[in-house]
Scaffold this motif. Structure first.
Motif, mmCIF file in Angstrom:
data_model
loop_
_atom_site.group_PDB
_atom_site.id
_atom_site.type_symbol
_atom_site.label_atom_id
_atom_site.label_comp_id
_atom_site.label_asym_id
_atom_site.label_seq_id
_atom_site.Cartn_x
_atom_site.Cartn_y
_atom_site.Cartn_z
ATOM 1 N N ILE A 221 54.722 34.069 32.820
ATOM 2 C CA ILE A 221 53.701 34.458 33.609
ATOM 3 C C ILE A 221 54.126 36.064 32.491
ATOM 4 C CG2 ILE A 221 53.606 35.537 35.317
ATOM 5 C CD1 ILE A 221 55.735 33.777 36.692
ATOM 6 N N LEU A 222 52.672 36.560 33.420
ATOM 7 C CA LEU A 222 51.839 38.144 32.614
ATOM 8 C C LEU A 222 51.706 38.306 34.140
ATOM 9 C CD1 LEU A 222 50.962 39.816 30.355
ATOM 10 C CD2 LEU A 222 48.473 38.578 31.046
ATOM 11 N N ILE A 223 52.206 40.202 33.589
ATOM 12 C CA ILE A 223 52.403 40.824 35.334
ATOM 13 C C ILE A 223 51.303 42.149 34.870
ATOM 14 C CG2 ILE A 223 53.882 42.252 36.881
ATOM 15 C CD1 ILE A 223 56.317 40.483 36.051
ATOM 16 N N VAL A 224 50.644 42.251 35.444
ATOM 17 C CA VAL A 224 49.411 43.317 35.545
ATOM 18 C C VAL A 224 49.390 44.501 36.333
ATOM 19 C CG1 VAL A 224 46.668 44.048 34.978
ATOM 20 C CG2 VAL A 224 48.100 42.032 34.291
ATOM 21 N N GLU A 225 50.227 45.840 35.583
ATOM 22 C CA GLU A 225 50.176 46.549 37.275
ATOM 23 C C GLU A 225 50.633 47.942 37.138
ATOM 24 O OE1 GLU A 225 50.958 48.495 40.724
ATOM 25 O OE2 GLU A 225 50.951 46.850 40.568
ATOM 26 N N ASP A 226 49.897 48.820 37.024
ATOM 27 C CA ASP A 226 50.124 50.209 36.252
ATOM 28 C C ASP A 226 51.148 51.014 36.853
ATOM 29 O OD1 ASP A 226 47.614 52.655 38.637
ATOM 30 O OD2 ASP A 226 48.568 50.141 38.962
ATOM 31 N N VAL A 227 51.529 50.798 38.144
ATOM 32 C CA VAL A 227 53.048 51.443 38.234
ATOM 33 C C VAL A 227 53.803 50.982 37.909
ATOM 34 C CG1 VAL A 227 54.325 52.500 40.956
ATOM 35 C CG2 VAL A 227 51.523 52.313 40.790
ATOM 36 N N ALA A 228 55.206 51.731 37.325
ATOM 37 C CA ALA A 228 56.021 51.089 36.033
ATOM 38 C C ALA A 228 57.469 50.218 37.618
ATOM 39 C CB ALA A 228 56.596 51.932 35.590
ATOM 40 N N VAL B 286 50.179 36.956 37.437
ATOM 41 C CA VAL B 286 50.542 38.397 38.485
ATOM 42 C C VAL B 286 49.302 39.619 38.131
ATOM 43 C CG1 VAL B 286 51.633 39.556 40.089
ATOM 44 C CG2 VAL B 286 52.343 37.282 39.181
ATOM 45 N N THR B 287 48.314 39.904 38.788
ATOM 46 C CA THR B 287 47.820 41.181 38.729
ATOM 47 C C THR B 287 47.422 41.704 40.325
ATOM 48 O OG1 THR B 287 45.844 42.285 37.486
ATOM 49 C CG2 THR B 287 45.859 40.318 38.603
ATOM 50 N N ASP B 288 47.670 43.244 39.797
ATOM 51 C CA ASP B 288 47.199 44.684 40.790
ATOM 52 C C ASP B 288 46.053 44.750 40.887
ATOM 53 O OD1 ASP B 288 47.240 46.287 42.662
ATOM 54 O OD2 ASP B 288 47.607 47.855 41.476
ATOM 55 N N LEU B 289 45.278 44.780 42.290
ATOM 56 C CA LEU B 289 43.944 44.476 42.645
ATOM 57 C C LEU B 289 43.764 45.763 41.789
ATOM 58 C CD1 LEU B 289 42.476 42.694 43.450
ATOM 59 C CD2 LEU B 289 42.204 43.610 45.521
ATOM 60 N N TRP B 290 43.988 47.023 42.371
ATOM 61 C CA TRP B 290 43.488 48.178 42.110
ATOM 62 C C TRP B 290 43.732 49.289 40.563
ATOM 63 C CZ3 TRP B 290 39.495 47.477 44.207
ATOM 64 C CH2 TRP B 290 38.639 46.853 44.893
ATOM 65 N N SER C 25 48.227 43.403 45.916
ATOM 66 C CA SER C 25 47.603 44.200 46.745
ATOM 67 C C SER C 25 47.938 45.002 47.945
ATOM 68 C CB SER C 25 45.908 44.204 47.341
ATOM 69 O OG SER C 25 45.334 45.286 47.466
ATOM 70 N N GLY C 26 47.862 46.329 47.481
ATOM 71 C CA GLY C 26 48.244 47.106 49.172
ATOM 72 C C GLY C 26 47.357 48.311 49.550
ATOM 73 N N GLY C 27 46.714 47.326 49.068
ATOM 74 C CA GLY C 27 44.703 47.975 49.474
ATOM 75 C C GLY C 27 44.105 49.056 49.029
ATOM 76 N N GLY D 164 37.800 33.914 42.637
ATOM 77 C CA GLY D 164 39.165 33.509 41.529
ATOM 78 C C GLY D 164 39.847 33.404 41.341
ATOM 79 N N ALA D 165 40.902 34.248 42.342
ATOM 80 C CA ALA D 165 42.244 34.217 42.408
ATOM 81 C C ALA D 165 41.998 33.008 43.352
ATOM 82 C CB ALA D 165 41.933 35.800 43.447
ATOM 83 N N ASP D 166 43.598 32.903 42.625
ATOM 84 C CA ASP D 166 45.002 31.783 44.207
ATOM 85 C C ASP D 166 45.238 32.480 44.044
ATOM 86 O OD1 ASP D 166 44.001 29.270 41.405
ATOM 87 O OD2 ASP D 166 44.628 30.582 40.076
ATOM 88 N N ALA D 167 45.936 33.209 44.453
ATOM 89 C CA ALA D 167 46.215 33.465 45.993
ATOM 90 C C ALA D 167 46.414 35.034 45.892
ATOM 91 C CB ALA D 167 47.918 33.241 45.679
ATOM 92 N N VAL D 168 47.051 35.236 46.995
ATOM 93 C CA VAL D 168 46.661 37.513 47.653
ATOM 94 C C VAL D 168 47.885 37.632 47.814
ATOM 95 C CG1 VAL D 168 46.023 39.325 48.323
ATOM 96 C CG2 VAL D 168 44.422 37.445 47.091
ATOM 97 N N VAL D 169 48.755 38.555 47.210
ATOM 98 C CA VAL D 169 49.785 38.922 48.322
ATOM 99 C C VAL D 169 50.217 39.968 48.131
ATOM 100 C CG1 VAL D 169 52.401 38.696 48.064
ATOM 101 C CG2 VAL D 169 51.618 37.614 47.309
#
Length: 127
Positions: A10-17, A58-62, A88-90, A107-112
């Motif tokens: 799994i690759l996690i992409v998130e700008d907030v540590a 798994v990627t953050d949206l914004w 996403s938190g919107g 193409g997202a398979d799921a949104v959490v």
């Protein structure tokens, strides 16, 4: 937490540590192999590497720079076997329903949605 299925890469992409670390902890505790990226640009370095075969991104949206929507648009076709899960938190300018529709259209398979329970994330990464 344990996961009966085979471990995923799994690759996690998130700008907030803190969020990135929390997601990594949930998924690694479930037995998965984790790689992380602080932003879309770093993620693209991993995704360009043919030796890296991620089962899930798994990627953050914004995020600043290359955001999750751009990452999805660029890599969905190139990585058709990879599940893309958007977290996403919107945003102030885009309600959650619109965020979901935009992610699914690319193409997202799921949104959490943040905040989420570990079980929600684990269910979203499962094929």
């Amino acid at each position: 937490m344990s996961n009966a299925a085979a471990p995923l890469s799994i690759l996690i992409v998130e700008d907030v540590a803190a969020v990135r670390d929390a997601i990594a902890l949930i998924l690694s505790d479930a037995g998965h192999r984790i790689q992380t990226a602080e932003n879309g640009e770093q993620a693209e370095v991993w995704l360009r590497d043919p030796a890296q075969n991620f089962d899930v991104v798994v990627t953050d949206l914004w995020m600043p720079g290359v955001d999750g929507l751009q990452l999805l648009a660029r890599w969905r076709a190139a990585r058709p076997q990879t599940r893309f899960v958007v977290v996403s938190g919107g945003s102030r300018s885009m309600p959650l329903e619109v965020s979901t529709a935009a992610a699914e259209a690319r193409g997202a398979d799921a949104v959490v949605f943040k905040p989420f329970e570990p079980e929600e994330l684990l269910a979203a990464i499962s094929p």
